[in-house]
Write an enzyme that holds these catalytic residues in place. Structure first.
Site, mmCIF file in Angstrom:
data_model
loop_
_atom_site.group_PDB
_atom_site.id
_atom_site.type_symbol
_atom_site.label_atom_id
_atom_site.label_comp_id
_atom_site.label_asym_id
_atom_site.label_seq_id
_atom_site.Cartn_x
_atom_site.Cartn_y
_atom_site.Cartn_z
ATOM 1 N N SER A 20 43.195 34.254 -5.181
ATOM 2 C CA SER A 20 44.734 33.641 -5.465
ATOM 3 C C SER A 20 45.334 34.253 -4.149
ATOM 4 O O SER A 20 45.094 33.290 -3.157
ATOM 5 C CB SER A 20 44.914 35.576 -6.421
ATOM 6 N N ASP A 114 59.974 48.076 1.608
ATOM 7 C CA ASP A 114 60.791 49.070 2.438
ATOM 8 C C ASP A 114 62.115 49.933 2.221
ATOM 9 O O ASP A 114 62.554 49.009 1.502
ATOM 10 C CB ASP A 114 60.464 47.580 4.484
ATOM 11 N N PHE A 225 55.454 39.147 12.347
ATOM 12 C CA PHE A 225 54.904 39.706 11.353
ATOM 13 C C PHE A 225 54.083 41.081 11.055
ATOM 14 O O PHE A 225 53.895 41.941 10.986
ATOM 15 C CB PHE A 225 54.727 38.499 10.579
ATOM 16 N N HIS A 275 42.413 37.020 -0.931
ATOM 17 C CA HIS A 275 44.152 36.863 -1.216
ATOM 18 C C HIS A 275 44.870 35.811 -0.233
ATOM 19 O O HIS A 275 44.346 36.042 0.829
ATOM 20 C CB HIS A 275 44.879 37.843 -1.202
#
Ligand code: FAD
Length: 302
Positions: A20, A114, A225, A275
């Site tokens: 995906s 968040d 990140f 994914h």
């Protein structure tokens, strides 16, 4: 022996590899063009689904909806819409979910999200909103039980969690509420994933825990990140990108090699579902999928 020369089909035997792809909604016309070129390039690989993120604080609400609806209307792909609990009441979120259902969307990636101040700031539920991701899963299923719901999982624990067990408690609550798949935060050491998987299975959680793979398009951005997401960046990875700041062509080759090494090792260890965090760029993901043995549907038909 010769592992790297074996094709995915030989590695995976008769097992089918499913993938995906995750995209984020574009901010402007230029990014929209890049996104759609990427979708067009990756679509022939027949992914299980493609998901579209929901910007922090619901900031991309309209753009997420528009992208999901365009995927549904203009491609043969199955879209999954990400949705968070942030900055909205239960009634508002239920309305979003109903709209998706009316539009023909049947898959939601349900997240807590968040704080509006960004990842790292203390999270407080919105007054009248869903308090946790598990409650959101319950709410989605209440709107319609035919939604497939995916949720997050954190092999290295979520930064808000005191420990991995607390994280697995939350995963269990999400599964009990109806989640049928978890997608992991990205990781670079496969052992972390397998250790986590053992603990999840030991708790009696049997849904697929699909590894989230981040091909490193930009090492500096990936490091930032990772720091926010609580994912570790091993020294060997930093070392591989060291000295390449001004050499984008070599960086890209290294990024492809790193991602290939990671997914092929996962396949060797029994994983058949991936994914990809595409960052809206197709090249690296397409190359890694090619290595996994995926071919454009038109080639297979020929
Ligand atoms: P949860 O699984 O609900 O919680 C994570 C952990 O935090 C829990 O295990 C729990 O122990 C702890 N925790 C949760 N709430 C509290 C609390 N109130 N107090 C103390 N501990 C708590 N973000 C977006 O904004 N948009 C997206 O589209 C998006 N997509 C994502 C897709 C994937 C596959 C992943 C892995 C993450 C995604 N995120 C997205 C990021 C996610 O929203 C953040 O990581 C967020 O901080 C947690 O949401 P969650 O649903 O993953 O957390």
């Amino acid at each position: 022996m010769n592992a790297i020369r074996l094709s995915r089909n030989e590695r995976a035997g008769d097992r089918r590899i499913d993938v995906s792809f995750e995209f984020f909604p574009p901010k402007d016309e230029a990014m929209e063009k890049i996104l759609w070129e990427s979708i067009e390039r990756l679509a022939p690989l027949s992914p299980n689904f493609v998901s579209v993120t929901y910007g922090a604080g619901g900031s991309t609400r309209e753009r997420t909806h528009a992208t999901v609806k365009r995927i549904l209307g203009e491609t043969p792909l199955t879209p999954a819409a990400h949705l968070t609990c942030v900055a909205a009441t239960k009634a508002e979120i239920d309305e979003v979910v109903r709209n998706y259902h009316d539009a023909g969307v049947r898959h939601i990636v349900a997240l807590r999200g968040d704080s509006m101040e960004g990842a790292g700031a203390k999270y407080a539920p919105h007054p009248g909103g869903y308090e946790t991701s598990a409650k959101l899963v319950e709410g989605i299923k209440r709107v319609s039980s035919d939604f497939e719901v995916s949720v997050s999982a954190y092999p290295e624990k979520h930064p808000d969690s005191p420990n991995v067990d607390a994280d697995i408690d939350m995963l269990k609550a999400k599964v009990d509420a109806g989640a049928g798949r978890a997608i992991t935060q990205f990781f670079f050491e496969n052992d972390l994933y397998f250790r986590y998987l053992d603990r999840v299975r030991a708790r009696g959680i049997d849904i697929p825990i699909v590894p989230g793979i981040l091909p490193v398009q930009n090492f500096k951005a990936a490091t930032n990140f990772a720091a926010r997401a609580g994912a570790s960046v091993p020294a060997w990875l930093a070392d591989r990108f060291h000295g390449l700041d001004n050499d984008p062509a070599t960086r890209k080759l290294i990024a492809a090699a790193v991602a290939a090494e990671q997914v092929l090792d996962l396949v060797d260890r029994g994983v058949t579902n991936f994914h990809f965090y595409t960052m809206n760029r197709a090249d690296l993901v397409f190359a890694v999928c090619h290595l996994l043995g995926l071919r454009p549907a038109v080639d297979q038909a020929a």
